[in-house]
Structure formats: C-alpha cells, structure tokens
Design a protein around this motif. Sequence first.
Motif, PDB file in Angstrom:
ATOM      1  N   GLU A   1       0.924  -1.106   0.045  1.00  0.00           N
ATOM      2  CA  GLU A   1      -0.051   0.109   0.007  1.00  0.00           C
ATOM      3  C   GLU A   1       0.821   1.300  -0.015  1.00  0.00           C
ATOM      4  N   THR A   2       1.957   1.216   0.695  1.00  0.00           N
ATOM      5  CA  THR A   2       2.843   2.554   0.927  1.00  0.00           C
ATOM      6  C   THR A   2       3.429   2.576  -0.553  1.00  0.00           C
TER       7      THR A   2
ATOM      8  N   GLU B   1       2.426   1.554  -3.580  1.00  0.00           N
ATOM      9  CA  GLU B   1       1.287   2.053  -4.337  1.00  0.00           C
ATOM     10  C   GLU B   1       0.989   3.597  -4.398  1.00  0.00           C
ATOM     11  N   GLU B   2       1.069   3.750  -3.060  1.00  0.00           N
ATOM     12  CA  GLU B   2       0.736   5.357  -2.833  1.00  0.00           C
ATOM     13  C   GLU B   2       1.901   6.292  -3.490  1.00  0.00           C
ATOM     14  N   TRP B   3       3.176   6.038  -3.025  1.00  0.00           N
ATOM     15  CA  TRP B   3       4.332   6.471  -3.764  1.00  0.00           C
ATOM     16  C   TRP B   3       4.397   6.637  -5.151  1.00  0.00           C
ATOM     17  N   TRP B   4       3.962   5.584  -5.764  1.00  0.00           N
ATOM     18  CA  TRP B   4       3.811   5.718  -7.208  1.00  0.00           C
ATOM     19  C   TRP B   4       2.730   6.250  -7.856  1.00  0.00           C
ATOM     20  N   ARG B   5       1.617   6.568  -6.871  1.00  0.00           N
ATOM     21  CA  ARG B   5       0.476   7.215  -7.448  1.00  0.00           C
ATOM     22  C   ARG B   5       0.885   8.834  -7.346  1.00  0.00           C
ATOM     23  N   GLN B   6       1.780   9.044  -6.346  1.00  0.00           N
ATOM     24  CA  GLN B   6       2.080  10.647  -6.141  1.00  0.00           C
ATOM     25  C   GLN B   6       3.343  10.845  -7.073  1.00  0.00           C
TER      26      GLN B   6
END
Length: 120
Positions: free
Chosen positions: A67-68, A70-75
């Motif tokens: 989850e962490t 995936e959040e980084w690569w969304r950002q």
Amino acid sequence: MPDGSNPLLEAALQYAGRGWAVLPLHTPVLANVSAPLACSCGRDCGRDAGKHPRLRNGVKGASSDRETIEEWWRQWPDANVGIATGTPPVLDIDGAEFEILRDLAHRRAVLCHPHCRRMA
C-alpha cells in the motif's frame, strides 16, 4: 500508460515481494536538447540526477509494504526505483556495467526487472 500499468511500480512491487525495502527516487529530466539531464528535484545534481530519494527521511523511509509503495507511485508515477541495500546504502550501476548486470540478471533472474533501463 494506456493500459494503466506502470513498469516502475511493477518493478518496485516485484522487489518488495522479495522482501526488499524500496523507495521512490527522483527522475532525470531533459531540460533541453543541448543540455545534460536535469533532476526532478530542481537542483543541479549533475551526474546524480534522478539518483536520490524523494522521501524526506531518505533511504530510512524505504518500505516493502504494498500500500505504501502504491501510494508513492500514485504521487510520483515516473519515480525511479531505489532498493535499500544496507551498507553500503546504494547500488549504482552506470555505463557498460549496467549492460553486464542486465545480461546477468536476465540469465539468472536475480536483480533486474524486465523494465530495467539505462539512465544515462
């Protein structure tokens, strides 16, 4: 990407699946065709453009949590993938050595994701 996939995110998740803590790195950017690569951080990083962490706490913030990551690569969808290796903290392969590592990795399926690419 048209199909919604991101090879950089896929590589980060693959490494994390092996238990390796990863982190997003800055990205080299082409300022103009006659200039060397610049860095997404906005500073003059020279040959180190795109090779340092985007996280405020640097390599200490690396994680293998899906989850962490995936959040980084969304950002930062274009973030390079860093792997926290311990001591020494960075594995940086440039030039001809990159081709050797990629060839070895493809034969042994050890380090390199199929989307490994040469930065410079």
